[in-house]
Design a protein around this motif. Structure first.
Motif: not given
Length: 600
Positions: A418, A504, A521, A524
């Motif tokens: 991420r 994550n 974010v 991802a």
């Protein structure tokens, strides 16, 4: 005649049980009494056989196949009166399970195959059961000959994801049957750690307490004589996520369950990897076996007929270590195919490396291994900053051939990548939180009596950052330890903005990193971080180049003062022994077991 009031400890169990007369009731004050025995494992994390896939060597101290022979002996000593349960975290945790999930599936998952052979009565879902996705979990559970339980896991329709409870029976004496209700539940922290997998499957994990209360009431309504609760939940430790920002209940409520819910005879719990046996709360016996199939917890519930039904009149718990016990041939046979595939995968050479690269200093100094991991995360995302935990302090590469197992040990968890957009203030708060792994030096500049490493903070929650330069001063209190923090040569301002690559688990605030909650974010994808390391090694090998970790080194952080560094290293490599049967038992500082949520 009294058959048995306690179990012998350790590896003498097999021989000792054969000395007892089997099947005789216990007599006290004229009423016949019988022992119902509950055997339990938890947090097995793929240790199905006594084999270390990272070292490609035997490890007889941890083995579900070894636990199986203990259970077999109990069944011989107590024919028809043994209940076998597991507290969860079965399906993720070592190369065997990675290979089974991603590379070489078998018709029946090796964990399920082993447990079917052992004839488990029930198992709680653990949070790691969701790591490889809900579709694979459903497929895996469909081949189990026993139920997985979780009263607090629901589909979007409101239907239970798995059974909340199961009723089983045992015959204590001819014509005399006892009804046993087994209730299960799991940590709501999965809503942080595996949010993507659960969201995609429209599955929700809710509060343990009300769900278990309802299920206990139901099994009592169904005339259960004995109630066993099997939880994947720590005893009473602080949650590893921020319960305020997430809005989730705590993950660690095993002590609250019997305190707040009447009618429970035994609580088997897992998740925190801290052994506890023979403790009681509100009349309920609590047991947590050692993780990685290192022990079997054995609870003896003595029953007598009172007022026309069976009542538990006494209870006691013991721990039997697996070390020293032979492994079950049936379990070994059931897992042989997966074992062979894993050994073949783990021992595959990938690349050559000069010298020797070690992680033994990874939590006290900026070392090439963590720089390599962070470099791969930044390279894959173009993030300005990257953070990784120093997962293990006993990993090493080279000199010579580097195998897939070697690379896997550098990053042993199935985490995905991420990238968050964060402020300078969040970066500083991140580093201050990470430094909680250490206590402060005392006023005289020495390590405190209890040690400079705070064992209440797992090492897998100590993150190091690449891309910025900083200093942690352990003579200062937490919150004021980052005495220098610069980016591209200038002090980092609270209002500065950065992209931060991390896994994550951490991106969701796992490990108590609440300062990341709500951060946007910007990347991802299901990019496996461990695979990034393997891909880089394979790329180099194809060009004929070696994996030289020195080429990834950027010295950008340090601990101060020197006395703190020396004390920290000494403590981490001295090791401690966890006390037994204590609520505050803690693992060794060298423990690298999987944490709640994968150490992600």
């Amino acid at each position: 005649m009294e058959l048995m009031t306690s179990l012998p400890r350790g590896g003498r169990l097999l021989a000792a049980l054969s000395l007892f007369i089997v099947g005789a009731p216990l007599f006290a004050q004229g009423a016949p009494r019988y022992d119902l025995v509950v055997a339990a494992t938890t947090d097995v994390h793929g240790r199905l056989r006594g084999w270390d896939y990272y070292e490609n060597a035997p490890d007889a101290s941890r083995s579900l196949a070894g636990a199986a022979t203990i259970v077999d002996s109990l069944r011989k000593a107590y024919p028809g009166r043994v209940v076998l349960v597991d507290g969860g975290d079965l399906l993720q945790g070592n190369p065997l399970l990675y290979v089974a999930a991603k590379l070489s599936a078998t018709p029946v998952h090796p964990v399920i195959a082993a447990m079917n052979v052992m004839q488990y009565d029930a198992a709680a879902l653990g949070n790691h059961e969701f790591n490889y996705g809900v579709p694979l979990l459903r497929q895996t559970l469909s081949r189990a000959s026993f139920p997985f339980l979780a009263a607090n896991v629901r589909e979007r329709s409101g239907r239970p994801f798995v059974s909340p409870f199961v009723m089983v029976t045992r015959t204590l004496a001819p014509g005399s049957t006892v009804r046993i209700g087994i209730v299960g539940a799991t940590t709501p922290g999965s809503m942080v750690w595996d949010a993507d997998n659960l969201r995609a499957a429209k599955v929700t994990v809710t509060d343990i307490i009300p769900s278990v209360r309802s299920a206990v009431s139901e099994v009592r309504r169904r005339k259960a004589d004995v109630v066993i609760v099997v939880l994947h939940s720590g005893l009473n430790e602080a949650a590893s996520y921020d319960t305020v920002s997430t809005g989730l209940p705590s993950e660690n409520v095993a002590a609250r369950v019997p305190r707040e819910i009447d009618g429970i005879d035994l609580v088997v719990f897992g998740h925190s990897h801290r052994e506890l046996v023979d403790s009681t709360i509100n009349g309920a016996l609590l047991m947590q076996p050692r993780n990685w199939a290192a022990s079997v917890a054995v609870g003896e519930l003595t029953l007598a007929r009172e007022k026309g039904r069976w009542q538990v009149v006494a209870k006691r718990g013991r721990s039997v270590r697996v070390a020293g016990h032979a492994e079950s041939p049936a379990v070994l046979a059931a897992t042989a195919t997966s074992h062979r595939a894993t050994v073949a995968w783990a021992t595959t050479p990938v690349v050559q490396t000069p010298g020797e690269w070690r992680s033994d200093s990874a939590r006290v100094a900026d070392v090439p291994i963590t720089d390599f991991i962070n470099a791969m995360m930044r390279q894959a995302t173009d993030a300005q900053l990257s953070a990784t935990a120093a997962f293990s302090i006993d990993a090493k590469l080279g000199p010579g051939a580097v195998t897939l197992a070697d690379l896997s040990k550098l990053y042993p968890y199935d985490n995905t990548l991420r990238v968050l957009k964060v402020s300078g203030a969040q970066v500083r708060a991140f580093l201050e939180h990470s430094s909680r792994y250490y206590r402060s030096l005392d006023a005289s500049g020495r390590a405190p009596r209890e040690g400079i490493v705070d064992n209440a903070v797992p090492g897998f929650n100590f993150d190091v950052l690449s891309g910025a330069d900083y200093v942690w001063d352990l003579s200062m209190p937490i919150g004021s330890r980052v005495t220098s923090l610069t980016y591209n040569g200038r002090p980092m301002a609270a209002t500065d903005s950065f992209t931060l690559a991390l896994n994550n688990y951490r991106a969701g605030g796992g490990g108590g990193y609440a300062m990341l909650a709500g951060a946007p974010v910007v990347f991802a994808k299901d990019v496996d971080i461990r695979q990034l390391l393997i891909d880089e090694a394979q790329r180099l090998s194809k060009t004929g180049a070696a994996l030289d970790l020195a080429s990834y080194v950027v010295k950008n952080w340090r601990l101060e003062p020197a006395a703190a560094v020396a004390a920290a290293y000494a403590e981490q490599h001295r090791g401690t022994t966890a006390p037994r049967n204590r609520d505050d038992a803690k693992p060794s500082v060298r423990d690298t077991t999987a944490p709640p949520g994968d150490a992600r």
